[in-house]
Design a protein around this motif. Structure first.
Motif: not given
Length: 369
Positions: A218-222, A250-252, A257-262, A277-281
């Motif tokens: 929620r606070r972007g602390h990825w 959180a990664c987004n 973004w690359q960490a999210a896709l990994n 939801i996974t694909y939307n993310t």
């Protein structure tokens, strides 16, 4: 331990559950719930004549037993007739029927069903006045009552009271408190409660990790979210798809973004199936990385799999609202009806923003009209 943090929590307001505790307050609340004549008559007509009513109030062998009353109250609560459940709880005392911990737990659940968290807390506070010892269900159910209006401060003070009574909260109770803190946007408190699980000699479960990761997201602390995700895997706790969804988000938020896709690519290793939801993310990750072609390709795949929603198309359009791809974003909007997807306000706003990127003000005006 949480005790150091409890000291910094402000004092309870005058309407807190501790200040309103006592059997007198509960009687008044129960009577208030039951005071409307029409509702009382309607509930009487539904309950009178039933086997539970006959066994309790129509027999001649004396007052009903505690077990009979508990069964009837529980049956009412399970069928969403919480007013009847509270009515039975109130009348157990007036008919000199002993109330045990099951009686109180059922009444607490009934009060929560009625959206009255203060009454639920009052009923819990009165348990000791009846020489009844609360159990884990009593604590967990009362903690869940504070979710009705997101009273994170009350939940923390309740946990503090448990520690003063040398009662170790369960993982379920701690998860509930973390959820209240997270939904109240108190991510630091969620982390404090999470770290207290080990102090309570408990082991966090997947819900514990998902809740605290969501608080960080929620606070972007990825970085904190990724650390917690890796900690969960190190502790050999099986993640679920929610674990990946929240960590990817959180990664987004941190534009990683690359960490999210990994993370998306590791789902098969855990035998997990991505959800919408996974694909939307993942689409949002492509948007962050300005990978509009890959975003449109993923959206097309979701359409073929019949799992695409308006949010999916909006995310793909957002990835395409660049100077070089704005026409593709507008085309996605035009194709939504043929894909059985109903555009919403965000869809049109995103398309208009894409037209702005392409300096096509006539198209933007047409979308407005």
């Amino acid at each position: 331990m949480l005790s150091a943090h409890f000291a910094s929590v402000s004092a309870f307001p005058s309407h807190s559950w501790q200040g309103a505790a006592g059997l007198r307050g509960i009687r008044g609340c129960c009577r208030a719930v039951w005071s409307r004549p029409t509702k009382k008559a309607r509930c009487h007509s539904r309950f009178r004549g039933s086997s539970a009513w006959n066994s309790m109030f129509c027999k001649t062998a004396g007052p009903p037993s505690t077990l009979e009353c508990n069964k009837a109250a529980s049956s009412c609560a399970k069928s969403r007739r919480w007013q009847l459940s509270l009515y039975l709880f109130q009348n157990m005392e007036s008919r000199s029927v002993a109330r045990d911990v099951v009686s109180f737990n059922t009444a607490i659940s009934a009060a929560i069903q009625g959206g009255n968290w203060r009454l639920a807390a009052q009923i819990f506070a009165s348990i000791s006045e009846c020489a009844v010892v609360p159990d884990t269900i009593s604590y967990n159910t009362t903690l869940s009552a504070f979710q009705v209006e997101m009273h994170w401060d009350v939940a923390l003070q309740f946990l503090g009271g448990m520690q003063e009574q040398v009662v170790l909260p369960s993982v379920t109770g701690l998860n509930t408190t973390m959820s209240i803190a997270e939904r109240s946007r108190r991510w630091q408190l969620a982390i404090v409660v999470f770290t207290s699980i080990a102090a309570a000699r408990k082991s966090p479960d997947v819900i514990s990790y998902n809740t605290v990761v969501n608080a960080c997201a929620r606070r972007g602390h990825w970085k904190a979210a990724m650390h917690l995700h890796e900690m969960m895997l190190t502790e050999m706790i099986q993640p679920d798809v929610i674990s990946f969804n929240t960590t990817m988000r959180a990664c987004n938020m941190g534009r990683e973004w690359q960490a999210a896709l990994n993370l998306l690519s590791t789902l098969p290793r855990f035998r997990l199936t991505p959800t919408t939801i996974t694909y939307n993310t993942a689409l949002c990750a492509y948007d962050v990385g300005q990978q509009w072609q890959r975003a449109i390709g993923l959206f097309d795949y979701m359409t073929r799999m019949s799992i695409a929603l308006a949010d999916s198309c909006n995310a793909a359009m957002s990835a395409g609202k660049t100077a070089s791809a704005w026409a593709s974003a507008v085309q996605l909007l035009a194709d939504m009806p043929s894909k059985a997807i109903q555009p919403d306000r965000i869809s049109f706003n995103t398309a208009i923003s894409a037209c702005e990127q392409g300096s096509d003000w006539l198209m933007a005006l047409a979308l407005l009209l």
